[in-house]
Design an enzyme around this catalytic site. Structure first.
Site, PDB file in Angstrom:
ATOM      1  CE  LYS A  46     -14.546  -4.994  11.028  1.00  0.00           C
ATOM      2  NZ  LYS A  46     -13.828  -6.241  10.755  1.00  0.00           N
ATOM      3  CD  GLN A  90     -14.923  -9.617   9.678  1.00  0.00           C
ATOM      4  OE1 GLN A  90     -14.428  -8.536   9.374  1.00  0.00           O
ATOM      5  NE2 GLN A  90     -15.258  -9.908  10.915  1.00  0.00           N
ATOM      6  CG  ASP A 113      -8.133  -6.718  10.848  1.00  0.00           C
ATOM      7  OD1 ASP A 113      -8.832  -6.137  11.683  1.00  0.00           O
ATOM      8  OD2 ASP A 113      -8.577  -7.511   9.998  1.00  0.00           O
TER       9      ASP A 113
END
Ligand code: GUN
Length: 264
Positions: A46, A90, A113
């Protein structure tokens, strides 16, 4: 038909141009509370994509001893920071931190997300898959789509998004019998497999020869290499590779969500 690598490269070039034309770079904050090799690999990917496209990404790493309240207040601080467009936390998180509490705390306008119940963003893996399928001309409407796996990150949102595009969606999972799996797979025009079992789909099942298999699995084999949930080379029209397949689509979708967040 372009490969996933070509498709992603072309989309990235468009996004990079769009960012260059902006008065300021979009800003993404990534919070990581683990030191797990798979998470490190995702986060590094990312960060690399962000750099390549001109997105300003910041990685905030926390020790696994951080309390839930400390992590939540860090998220609230980023929610209130107007210079931050997108926030991702995460997964996985340490056991003492409730995933749900974290998901509910991220501002839905910054939830790139797509995990918040009121999010305005689509989760990255299903979004990346649907956009790629559209680019190869998959017709969706009235097609038999089988989703293998019912996780919150992939299976459930994938099924919802395919249903929204008028597919006939069947979700199969660990409690589905082998016989029923064989039946549904044999009639599927699209199979999305996300169960984390190396080469689970193989030649013991039959497939339509014009079917598409989208392989979300990432399994480390005894050879030390990454392998998907489907054995390569199944007799179908299109099967996405592992590595170099869905992972690239997920990361592309994240960058698209960050762009969208920066417009809000
Ligand atoms: N861990 C594995 N996949 C993902 C993802 O898409 N987002 C986050 N935040 N964590 C993950």
């Amino acid at each position: 038909m372009s490969t996933i690598k070509e498709y992603v490269a072309a989309r990235k070039a468009v996004i990079a141009e769009e960012i260059k034309a902006r008065p300021r770079a979009p800003r993404l904050s990534i919070l990581q509370v683990n030191d797990n090799p798979a998470s490190n690999a995702y986060v590094n990917g990312k960060m690399r994509d962000a750099k390549e496209l001109g997105v300003e990404a910041t990685l905030l790493s926390f020790p696994t001893t951080i309390s839930e309240e400390e992590l939540l207040s860090e998220i609230r601080r980023l929610n209130d920071d107007e210079s931050v467009d997108g926030i991702i936390v995460q997964l996985p998180l340490p056991r003492h931190i409730q995933e749900e509490a974290v998901k509910w705390t991220v501002d839905p306008k910054k939830d790139v997300d797509g995990f918040h119940p009121c999010t305005t963003f689509e989760p990255c893996t299903p979004k990346g898959i649907v956009e790629y399928l559209s680019s190869v001309g998959f017709p969706f409407v009235g097609k038999n789509a089988v989703v293998l796996g019912r996780s919150n990150i992939v299976g459930k949102p994938m099924a919802k998004m395919l249903l929204a595009r008028s597919c006939n969606v069947t979700v199969l999972h660990s409690k589905t019998s082998e016989e029923d799996k064989a039946f549904y797979l044999a009639h599927a025009d699209l199979i999305v497999v996300a169960i984390g079992k190396m080469h689970y789909l193989d030649s013991r099942f039959t497939y339509k020869k014009d079917a598409i298999i989208v392989d979300v699995g990432i399994n480390r084999g005894e050879d030390g290499k990454l392998h998907g949930d489907a054995l390569p080379g199944l007799p179908v029209a299109l099967q996405t590779p592992v590595p170099g397949g869905v992972g690239l689509l997920t990361r592309l979708a994240l960058m698209e969500n960050v762009m969208e967040a920066s417009k809000k």
